[in-house]
Design a protein around this motif. Structure first.
Motif, PDB file in Angstrom:
ATOM      1  N   ASN A 220       0.854  -1.191   0.000  1.00  0.00           N
ATOM      2  CA  ASN A 220       0.000   0.000   0.000  1.00  0.00           C
ATOM      3  C   ASN A 220       0.890   1.242   0.000  1.00  0.00           C
ATOM      4  OD1 ASN A 220       0.929   0.181   2.625  1.00  0.00           O
ATOM      5  ND2 ASN A 220      -0.900  -0.766   3.497  1.00  0.00           N
ATOM      6  N   LYS A 221       0.285   2.385   0.258  1.00  0.00           N
ATOM      7  CA  LYS A 221       1.019   3.645   0.187  1.00  0.00           C
ATOM      8  C   LYS A 221       1.960   3.850   1.379  1.00  0.00           C
ATOM      9  CE  LYS A 221      -0.205   7.782  -2.195  1.00  0.00           C
ATOM     10  NZ  LYS A 221      -1.230   8.667  -2.615  1.00  0.00           N
ATOM     11  N   SER A 222       1.746   3.121   2.462  1.00  0.00           N
ATOM     12  CA  SER A 222       2.548   3.338   3.669  1.00  0.00           C
ATOM     13  C   SER A 222       3.977   2.839   3.526  1.00  0.00           C
ATOM     14  CB  SER A 222       1.898   2.646   4.872  1.00  0.00           C
ATOM     15  OG  SER A 222       1.998   1.238   4.734  1.00  0.00           O
TER      16      SER A 222
ATOM     17  N   SER B  49       5.065  -0.322   4.105  1.00  0.00           N
ATOM     18  CA  SER B  49       5.440  -1.306   5.134  1.00  0.00           C
ATOM     19  C   SER B  49       5.908  -2.631   4.524  1.00  0.00           C
ATOM     20  CB  SER B  49       4.255  -1.545   6.070  1.00  0.00           C
ATOM     21  OG  SER B  49       3.137  -2.013   5.328  1.00  0.00           O
TER      22      SER B  49
ATOM     23  N   LYS C  28       5.810   0.412  -2.402  1.00  0.00           N
ATOM     24  CA  LYS C  28       4.689   1.346  -2.283  1.00  0.00           C
ATOM     25  C   LYS C  28       3.835   1.259  -3.538  1.00  0.00           C
ATOM     26  CE  LYS C  28       6.635   4.849   0.776  1.00  0.00           C
ATOM     27  NZ  LYS C  28       6.811   6.293   0.961  1.00  0.00           N
TER      28      LYS C  28
END
Length: 150
Positions: A107-109, A111, A124
């Motif tokens: 996702n955008k985070s 992680s 990302k």
């Protein structure tokens, strides 16, 4: 010393070329003052060599001071404009186009992690991609691979 006095125009042209080479090669055309000085030395040396101006030190120093000032006044803005022009075209990285299967949800985070080429990259994506999906690298930043689902 007297023998060098006969070669003042040639010495000035040589000094001008050396100063221009230092400006371009060593300083990367970052300062303009050496460019103006080198150019004025070449021009003044050529004028002395042709015989349009006497090759005496007071005349040469005055001519160089005036010519350097005139060149700076005339060429400053065009050279500054030329230097400030940048190319915004994005460079394609070698990582772009690399396809692999992700083991974590991306996702955008950032992680999710992926080890490639000996480096652990953060993954990302603008949209969430489930673990086990095949993804393609669309952009590489420092330590980050931006991916999209294939």
């Amino acid at each position: 010393m007297e023998s060098l006095a006969h070669y003042i125009p040639q010495l000035m042209i040589t000094a001008g070329i050396i100063i221009l080479a230092i400006e371009v090669a060593v300083l990367g055309f970052a300062t303009f003052i050496l460019f103006f000085l080198g150019l004025s030395l070449i021009i003044t040396g050529a004028i002395c060599w042709v015989g349009l101006m006497p090759a005496t030190w007071p005349v040469i120093l005055l001519a160089n001071a005036i010519l350097t000032t005139v060149l700076a006044g005339v060429l400053w803005r065009p050279l500054l404009r030329m230097q400030s022009h940048t190319d915004d075209k994005r460079v394609k990285s070698d990582f772009e186009g690399h396809i692999f299967v992700t083991s974590e949800t991306v996702n955008k985070s950032g992680s999710a992690l992926y080890t490639y080429s000996g480096i652990q990259w953060k993954l990302k994506s603008d949209i969430e991609i489930a673990a086990g999906c095949e993804v393609e690298v669309i952009k590489a930043e420092v330590g980050v691979l931006w991916v999209k689902a294939v």
